[in-house]
Design a protein around this motif. Structure first.
Motif, short mmCIF file in Angstrom:
data_model
loop_
_atom_site.label_atom_id
_atom_site.label_comp_id
_atom_site.label_asym_id
_atom_site.label_seq_id
_atom_site.Cartn_x
_atom_site.Cartn_y
_atom_site.Cartn_z
N ARG A 10 0.71 -1.21 -0.20
CA ARG A 10 0.10 -0.05 0.02
C ARG A 10 0.83 1.29 0.04
O ARG A 10 0.67 2.15 -0.89
CB ARG A 10 -0.96 0.14 1.33
CG ARG A 10 -2.11 0.82 0.94
CD ARG A 10 -2.63 1.32 2.35
NE ARG A 10 -1.81 2.31 3.11
CZ ARG A 10 -2.07 3.67 2.61
NH1 ARG A 10 -2.75 4.06 1.54
NH2 ARG A 10 -1.33 4.31 3.17
N PHE A 17 1.14 7.84 -6.52
CA PHE A 17 0.26 8.98 -6.24
C PHE A 17 0.45 10.26 -5.91
O PHE A 17 -0.13 10.99 -5.62
CB PHE A 17 -0.91 8.51 -5.52
CG PHE A 17 -1.83 7.38 -6.31
CD1 PHE A 17 -2.57 7.50 -7.26
CD2 PHE A 17 -1.80 6.17 -5.85
CE1 PHE A 17 -3.20 6.52 -8.02
CE2 PHE A 17 -2.42 5.01 -6.45
CZ PHE A 17 -3.04 5.24 -7.65
N SER A 89 -4.06 12.68 9.69
CA SER A 89 -5.38 12.32 9.07
C SER A 89 -6.33 11.47 10.16
O SER A 89 -7.16 11.02 9.75
CB SER A 89 -5.26 11.47 7.86
OG SER A 89 -4.89 10.35 7.89
N GLY A 90 -5.68 10.77 10.97
CA GLY A 90 -6.63 10.13 11.94
C GLY A 90 -6.79 8.56 11.45
O GLY A 90 -7.27 7.69 12.09
N THR A 91 -5.97 8.33 10.51
CA THR A 91 -5.99 6.98 9.85
C THR A 91 -5.47 5.64 10.91
O THR A 91 -5.59 4.83 10.67
CB THR A 91 -5.57 6.59 8.36
OG1 THR A 91 -4.30 7.17 8.31
CG2 THR A 91 -6.39 7.26 7.48
N THR A 94 -7.77 3.81 12.56
CA THR A 94 -8.24 2.51 11.87
C THR A 94 -7.16 1.48 11.76
O THR A 94 -7.58 0.39 11.74
CB THR A 94 -9.10 2.86 10.34
OG1 THR A 94 -8.00 3.95 9.98
CG2 THR A 94 -10.30 3.28 10.48
N PRO B 84 -11.74 8.14 9.32
CA PRO B 84 -10.57 8.20 8.45
C PRO B 84 -10.24 7.30 7.57
O PRO B 84 -10.37 6.17 8.00
CB PRO B 84 -9.47 8.18 9.64
CG PRO B 84 -10.04 7.47 10.60
CD PRO B 84 -11.46 7.47 10.48
N ILE B 85 -10.04 7.69 6.18
CA ILE B 85 -9.57 6.80 5.05
C ILE B 85 -8.29 7.35 4.21
O ILE B 85 -8.43 8.65 4.39
CB ILE B 85 -10.98 6.45 4.12
CG1 ILE B 85 -11.63 7.57 4.05
CG2 ILE B 85 -11.67 5.34 4.88
CD1 ILE B 85 -12.90 7.47 3.31
N TYR B 86 -7.76 6.64 3.64
CA TYR B 86 -6.65 7.02 2.67
C TYR B 86 -7.35 7.68 1.36
O TYR B 86 -7.90 6.90 0.50
CB TYR B 86 -5.91 5.86 2.33
CG TYR B 86 -5.12 5.14 3.66
CD1 TYR B 86 -4.32 5.80 4.29
CD2 TYR B 86 -5.36 4.04 4.06
CE1 TYR B 86 -3.38 5.25 5.38
CE2 TYR B 86 -5.01 3.61 5.18
CZ TYR B 86 -4.04 4.10 5.95
OH TYR B 86 -3.39 3.52 7.07
N GLU B 88 -6.04 8.54 -1.38
CA GLU B 88 -5.62 8.33 -2.68
C GLU B 88 -6.03 7.03 -3.30
O GLU B 88 -6.02 6.59 -4.31
CB GLU B 88 -4.20 8.39 -2.77
CG GLU B 88 -3.33 7.33 -2.36
CD GLU B 88 -3.09 7.25 -0.97
OE1 GLU B 88 -3.39 8.25 -0.28
OE2 GLU B 88 -2.31 6.29 -0.21
N GLU B 93 -10.17 -1.00 -3.65
CA GLU B 93 -8.64 -1.12 -3.30
C GLU B 93 -8.69 -1.11 -1.86
O GLU B 93 -7.96 -1.86 -1.31
CB GLU B 93 -8.06 -0.08 -4.19
CG GLU B 93 -6.57 -0.34 -4.20
CD GLU B 93 -5.65 0.83 -4.61
OE1 GLU B 93 -4.78 1.11 -4.92
OE2 GLU B 93 -6.66 2.09 -5.08
N TYR B 94 -9.15 -0.12 -1.26
CA TYR B 94 -9.26 0.27 0.08
C TYR B 94 -9.74 -0.99 1.04
O TYR B 94 -9.17 -1.59 1.96
CB TYR B 94 -9.91 1.68 0.43
CG TYR B 94 -9.86 1.58 2.04
CD1 TYR B 94 -8.89 2.03 2.91
CD2 TYR B 94 -11.14 1.66 2.70
CE1 TYR B 94 -8.80 2.41 4.15
CE2 TYR B 94 -11.26 2.00 4.17
CZ TYR B 94 -10.21 2.21 4.58
OH TYR B 94 -10.35 2.72 6.31
N ARG B 132 -12.47 7.04 -6.32
CA ARG B 132 -11.51 7.46 -5.35
C ARG B 132 -11.79 7.88 -4.07
O ARG B 132 -12.90 8.53 -4.09
CB ARG B 132 -10.44 8.50 -6.13
CG ARG B 132 -9.05 8.14 -5.66
CD ARG B 132 -7.99 9.01 -6.53
NE ARG B 132 -7.55 8.75 -7.97
CZ ARG B 132 -6.99 7.67 -8.10
NH1 ARG B 132 -6.85 6.63 -7.24
NH2 ARG B 132 -6.68 7.50 -9.39
#
Lengths: 249, 323
Positions: A10, A17, A89-91, A94, B84-86, B88, B93-94, B132
């Protein structure tokens, strides 16, 4: 191991990107290209500094040394977002509530950036190809040079990962790792030559640029090997501990 | 299923959760209700192994969140408040990435992603799975967050403010989904909106100022807050004064207030005890041949109770700040 690779994949995909990764990669390669084969206008200048110049013995050695120094800037820029961005971002929330350990997270991120670095390093093989066309490079220098670059890269990127675990601000992370790397790569050398023992001794031992020039000369520097590997291991360990400590703050 | 015992959490010198204990039964849909800053999110973060407790324990299915952290994490699906998520990555995919982190075997990941995408309306009516994440609206991000939590079909789903930031249609859809999920999951959701919790949950835990204020089923809580009964009636057929006088004579009636409502008179009748005077009023109206168009009991609402608790918390805070 599976999860480490999942995270690494990942992260590696994330670099493709990221405009910054392209810019850093491009600049790194441009600087290398400039050193390797300067435009003819520069031939009159300090031509010893360049590699592929007419009527001069060409050696890859200088290129490796310069790539090592360029990594002082490139490694922090490539690694700064790895953990900082997760905090911002707080990720991280998760990520850390999934069944993954802190070690898996750090190793995954490290392998991800290592992958990008290896791709970058692979791109420099084009210089090698040109070298084989226009000159006869010393195979020993080339092999040991790349071995040195992989070791140095691993160590520098580990420092970057560590700095990234310290702050949610990417800029602070980058500044932190540039400072640490500058001490190893730039400062230690001049400290070693301007002080007396024992300080000069210590400075000489932590000077990554001498280790890198040894590799670039085609030597197998076991001290360098051990030093780079311990740096990698040590900073990855610190990164894991910093990530863990987040739970106790 | 989930046992919270004497949970306390300090953030530095700020006490966020103060000695909370409760139990969640398997298959329950529990609403975690409290004003902002009551300690809801903190409790959920400890439950999901993101933060450690300062003292006290939480066990999920008998496993401790601290010593069996990974085992607990495997059983919980968690949707954090901000989702919260990525940015890009693409939805699919996520979800595949998260499925890999969730120990779902490589062969089953696709099926798992398809299942949750369908359940959370990500693949139909419109296929969003190739979008996306940065392009998604708030509502869709929320759905992705929920889908992620359901990937490994966890025994427990923890949803922190699942409907915040959604539009009314989305809120309704989300509530329906949560109710459905309650059939085969234990669901814990937090909210500061009472109506929402009342509609979706079969158990409510109210916390305020880091402490447990009340807990029980919505009916139990309602019963507890019902004070002297009050009845609203709308009647036509006599002057408002006549109506008032007649009704005040009913045994058990304490006071009657009236207000005009077009041709009708609206009466608010307070009883002395908790007697239900509705049948008496109906009989009286029938006897006097009044027309009756509304007759209901205005019980003490949960809303009032909740407001009262919130008010007490803010009073306490003011008091602490002053002292």
């Amino acid at each position: 191991m599976g999860k480490i690779l999942t995270i690494a994949r990942r992260e590696l995909a994330g670099y493709f990107f990221s405009p910054l990764a392209y810019v850093v990669g491009a600049l790194f390669l441009c600087v290398c290209a400039f050193k390797f084969a300067p435009p003819p206008g520069f031939w009159a200048g300090p031509r010893e500094w360049f590699i592929l110049v007419p009527h001069q013995q060409a050696s890859f050695r200088g290129l490796f040394e310069m790539m090592g120094t360029a990594m002082t800037i490139a490694a922090p820029l490539l690694t700064m977002r790895l953990v900082s961005e997760e905090y911002r971002s707080g990720t991280i929330e998760t990520l850390m509530t999934a069944p993954v350990t802190d070690t898996q997270v750090i190793l995954g991120k490290f392998l991800g950036v290592m992958g990008f670095y290896l791709i970058l390093l692979a791109a420099t093989l084009i210089f090698l190809a040109l070298m084989f066309v226009y000159a006869t490079p010393d195979v020993g220098v080339v092999i040991m040079g790349y071995v040195g670059m992989v070791l140095l890269g691993a160590a520098f990127l580990a420092v970057g990962v560590f700095a990234s675990t310290l702050s949610r601000y990417q800029l602070l992370a980058a500044a932190g790792s540039i400072v640490i790397l500058a001490i190893f790569q730039l400062l230690a050398g001049s400290v070693a030559s301007h002080t007396t023992a024992p300080i000069s001794e210590i400075a000489a031992r932590i000077n990554t640029s001498t280790y890198m020039s040894n590799f670039a000369r085609g030597l197998f520097d076991s001290r360098g090997l051990v030093f780079f590997l311990s740096l990698t291991g040590g900073f990855l360990f610190l990164s894991i501990k910093t990530l863990e400590s987040r739970r106790w703050r | 299923m989930i046992d919270v015992k004497h949970l306390t959490k300090w953030y530095g010198r700020v006490l966020a959760v103060d000695n909370i204990s409760f139990h969640v039964k398997k298959g329950a849909v529990v609403g975690f209700l409290g004003p902002n800053g009551a300690g809801k999110s903190t409790t959920l973060k400890i439950m999901t192994c993101y933060l450690p407790a300062s003292s006290g324990t939480i066990t999920v299915n008998g496993q401790d969140v601290l010593s069996d952290s990974l085992a607990v994490r495997r059983q919980i699906g968690y949707m954090p408040e901000s989702v919260p998520i990525y940015p890009e990555m693409r939805v699919r995919e996520y979800l595949l990435f998260r499925a890999a982190l969730r120990d779902i075997p490589a062969k089953k990941r696709k099926a798992a992603v398809d299942r949750v995408a369908e359940r959370c309306w990500l693949s139909q009516p419109e296929d969003m799975t190739r979008r996306r994440l940065s392009e998604l609206s708030r509502g869709y991000k929320q759905r992705v967050g929920l889908a992620e939590g359901m990937l490994h079909d966890p025994a427990v789903l923890v949803l922190d403010e699942p409907t915040i930031g959604l539009d009314p249609t989305q809120i309704r859809a989300m509530r329906e989904l949560i109710r459905e999920l309650g059939d085969d999951h234990t669901v814990i959701l937090s909210s500061h909106i009472l109506a929402e919790v009342e509609q979706t949950c079969n158990e409510i835990i109210i916390i305020a100022g880091g402490r447990l204020a009340a807990s029980g089923t919505p009916a139990e809580l309602r019963q507890r807050v019902v004070g002297p009964s009050e009845i609203i009636a709308e009647i036509k057929g006599a002057t408002s004064q006549e109506l008032t006088n007649a009704i005040e004579k009913i045994p058990g009636a304490a006071s009657v207030t009236h207000s005009p409502h077009g041709n009708w008179t609206r009466l608010e009748i307070k009883a002395k005890g908790s007697d239900d005077l509705r049948s008496n009023i109906y009989k009286l109206a029938a006897e006097k041949q009044w027309q009756l168009r509304e007759l209901r009991r205005a019980g003490g609402s949960l809303e009032d109770f909740f407001v009262q608790i919130t008010y007490e918390q803010s009073m306490r805070e003011d008091h602490n700040a002053a002292g």
